[in-house]
Design a protein around this motif. Structure first.
Motif, PDB file in Angstrom:
ATOM      1  N   ASN A 167      79.006  28.614  -4.093  1.00  0.00           N
ATOM      2  CA  ASN A 167      80.441  28.645  -4.369  1.00  0.00           C
ATOM      3  C   ASN A 167      81.117  27.311  -4.053  1.00  0.00           C
ATOM      4  OD1 ASN A 167      80.038  29.090  -1.631  1.00  0.00           O
ATOM      5  ND2 ASN A 167      80.950  31.126  -1.626  1.00  0.00           N
ATOM      6  N   LEU A 189      78.772  31.079 -11.713  1.00  0.00           N
ATOM      7  CA  LEU A 189      78.710  30.127 -10.606  1.00  0.00           C
ATOM      8  C   LEU A 189      77.414  29.319 -10.654  1.00  0.00           C
ATOM      9  CD1 LEU A 189      80.259  32.310  -7.771  1.00  0.00           C
ATOM     10  CD2 LEU A 189      81.239  30.277  -8.800  1.00  0.00           C
ATOM     11  N   SER A 191      84.962  26.512  -6.606  1.00  0.00           N
ATOM     12  CA  SER A 191      84.775  27.379  -5.442  1.00  0.00           C
ATOM     13  C   SER A 191      85.525  28.676  -5.714  1.00  0.00           C
ATOM     14  CB  SER A 191      85.323  26.698  -4.188  1.00  0.00           C
ATOM     15  OG  SER A 191      85.200  27.533  -3.070  1.00  0.00           O
ATOM     16  N   PHE A 216      82.262  35.355  -5.803  1.00  0.00           N
ATOM     17  CA  PHE A 216      81.130  35.750  -6.646  1.00  0.00           C
ATOM     18  C   PHE A 216      81.180  37.231  -6.989  1.00  0.00           C
ATOM     19  CE2 PHE A 216      79.784  36.206  -2.241  1.00  0.00           C
ATOM     20  CZ  PHE A 216      79.170  37.447  -2.216  1.00  0.00           C
TER      21      PHE A 216
END
Length: 571
Positions: A285, A316, A502, A505
């Motif tokens: 992240n 990601l 960032s 998730f």
């Protein structure tokens, strides 16, 4: 629940399986791949580091026919959907079908091992071994990174206490301390107390895996490149707002000394004897979330097929592998494997909002179908990079034939290859169908790898491209502070770098409570800062913890060791 195969029959737990394996000496494992004992620095009989000469030789001997397969996933449940298990099982399956293969995955961090997530070396009959060593101290890489990170911090505070010739603004110090343990009490601290303690200032800790040094180690091309990257890390600003770097602190050489050996990949073996390079472990992240670039390049010089894993979902890990790692590396993926599971599809089904985790165990084909929109978004994301996509339906014990068939039929309907995998219960044998699908995709499907954006695009535009094309946002809202950050990065000439987002998730969006494939939302960006050593800009979209805390009952509470040294509770 005990893991099981298609029949539902239970299998032993991970520890019992690992204990039953007769591991081969590591030099025997790598001998068919052009390596000898002289190419290894052994750490016992079953793990080793590659020598510098071996690394350079293999990187220079890569065949044009070597193929790299990136394993990623749909948006996971909090328990994870088995990307590492599939990665290890896929490597074993390649070997079972007569194709030479290597696996490359990240090193586990002690924080998650003793927290809630556990280890990160696969499971069932698709593990890398020796599991206890890998999940604990291994070859000392993460300890070396912790020491190197804290050396920079110590030299910075020593500089402040010794006259501060660099005019460092004590309120603009960005470099904290590091620890390889989940400890929420250390997120915010004060240092320099006690009179002789130096200059008092606010400080804190990050998990070692979240240190920029971890990203630097994992992206460095060689020792010279590592040293250069370390030197340009920004640790603070001076009173005029200009960056202060590790080079300015004269700490670069000593940090490189500490990381010299950690830069060399570690080699172990899977349960079935497939070589595995376990090296590097950056967060997915706040960094790029894959094992080291060097490990991938070494594996491509030794094997015809290399399986590597990208952290979290494709929004990601895979996005960053394509847009960040592949810009620094001398390779591009031949195919991507998208790990999906029946329980993750249920988790993202609209009928399940908010998801009841216990309900994921009950058969419910309608809930599975309701989650297809999340799977479809990830397939679409990966196709944008011009690389073939194969869906791996990672089967869990409670999954019914009807549920699995529904996923396979849907993949056929949207024109994506898919295969049921049972590598946890059956090892490589449970991944043969997946291997054949991957091999056929590489041999016959069109491939035209491309980046999602150009690094010379304006910084805000790169962020907006990722937000709209990958996350499905309508646009981006930059806070006033974020816009100021962009202006400053442009003034410093740090805007022409790839972007690392960032973001949570737990969702394709920046709101972890939104499941499926959210629409009609705007991504909020509150801060941007340079990871100048790693070579990317980080855009913060929410509160991402760089030092997790332990759960109410951490995994450590169930661990022990007997008088004979046998460890329990680690798996």
């Amino acid at each position: 629940m005990s893991p099981a195969g298609e029949s539902g029959a239970s299998i032993p737990d991970d520890r019992e399986i690992a204990a039953s394996v007769d591991l081969r000496p590591i030099e025997e494992v790598v001998e068919p791949y052009g390596l000898s004992g002289d190419d290894l620095e052994p750490y016992g009989e079953h793990k080793a580091k590659l020598t510098t000469d071996a690394v350079e030789r293999l990187r220079g001997s890569r065949s044009d026919d070597a193929d790299l397969v990136v394993v990623t996933g749909m948006t996971p449940t909090p328990m994870g959907e088995g990307k590492t298990v599939v990665s290890v099982g896929l490597g074993q399956a390649f070997d079972r079908t007569g194709r030479t293969a290597m696996v490359a995955i990240r090193e586990p961090s002690l924080g998650p091992v003793f927290g809630i997530k556990g280890g990160a070396a696969g499971g069932g009959y698709s593990q890398v071994l020796p599991m206890e060593d890998i999940n604990l101290h291994f070859t000392g890489d993460i300890h070396a990174l912790t020491a190197a990170h804290n050396l920079i911090a110590a030299m910075l505070d020593n500089h402040l206490a010794s006259g501060n010739d660099l005019d460092v603004d004590v309120n603009a110090v960005e470099w904290t301390r590091a620890i390889d343990m989940n400890d929420r009490a250390l997120r915010e601290t004060v240092v320099g107390l006690g009179g002789a303690g130096g200059v008092p200032r606010e400080d804190g800790f990050v998990l070692t895996a979240a240190s920029e040094l971890m990203a630097v180690l994992s992206l460095a091309d060689d020792l010279a490149d590592l040293r250069e990257r370390v030197g340009r890390i920004v640790v603070a600003s001076d009173v005029d707002g200009d960056p202060v770097t590790v080079d300015d602190l004269e700490a670069t050489g000593a940090v490189a000394v500490l990381l010299r050996d950690a830069l060399r990949p570690n080699v172990v073996q899977t349960i079935e004897g497939t070589p595995a390079l376990v090296h590097g472990g950056p967060f997915a992240n706040i960094a790029h979330g894959t094992n080291s670039l060097i490990a991938d390049e070494v594996a491509l010089g030794a094997a015809d097929w290399v399986v590597t894993e990208a952290g979290f979902g494709s929004d990601l890990g895979a996005e960053k592998f394509m847009n960040v790692v592949c810009r620094f590396a001398d390779f591009e993926p031949s195919a991507t494997v998208l790990v999906a599971s029946v329980r993750a599809l249920k988790y993202h089904g609209k009928e399940m909002w908010p998801a009841d985790m216990d309900a994921l165990e009950a058969p419910d084909v309608s809930a599975v179908r309701a989650g297809f929109e999340n799977l479809d978004r990830h397939v679409r994301n990966l196709r944008q990079f011009g690389v073939p996509v194969v869906v791996a339906v990672n089967r869990f014990p409670q999954d019914t034939d009807e549920e699995v068939r529904a996923v396979l039929d849907h993949c056929d309907d949207i024109g994506v290859r898919a295969a049921e995998t049972t590598v946890h219960a059956e090892g490589g044998a449970g991944g043969v169908d997946l291997v054949e699908n991957v091999a056929e995709a590489v041999e016959t499907d069109e491939r035209d790898f491309r980046f999602l954006y150009d690094v010379t695009d304006p910084l805000a535009e790169k962020v907006e491209t990722i937000a709209t094309e990958i996350y499905g946002a309508d646009g981006v809202n930059f806070t006033d502070g974020a816009r100021e950050d962009i202006e400053r990065l442009e003034e410093l000439g740090m805007d022409e770098m790839p972007v690392v987002m960032s973001k949570t998730f737990h969702s394709l969006s920046d709101d972890p409570s939104l499941k499926g494939a959210p629409e009609g939302w705007t991504l909020d960006v509150r801060e941007l800062y340079p990871s100048a050593g790693a070579g990317f800009v980080v855009a913060l979209t929410g509160d991402v913890l760089t030092l997790p805390g332990l759960p109410e009952r951490p995994a450590a509470a169930d661990m022990d060791v007997d008088a004979d040294g046998n460890v329990s509770g680690l798996f």
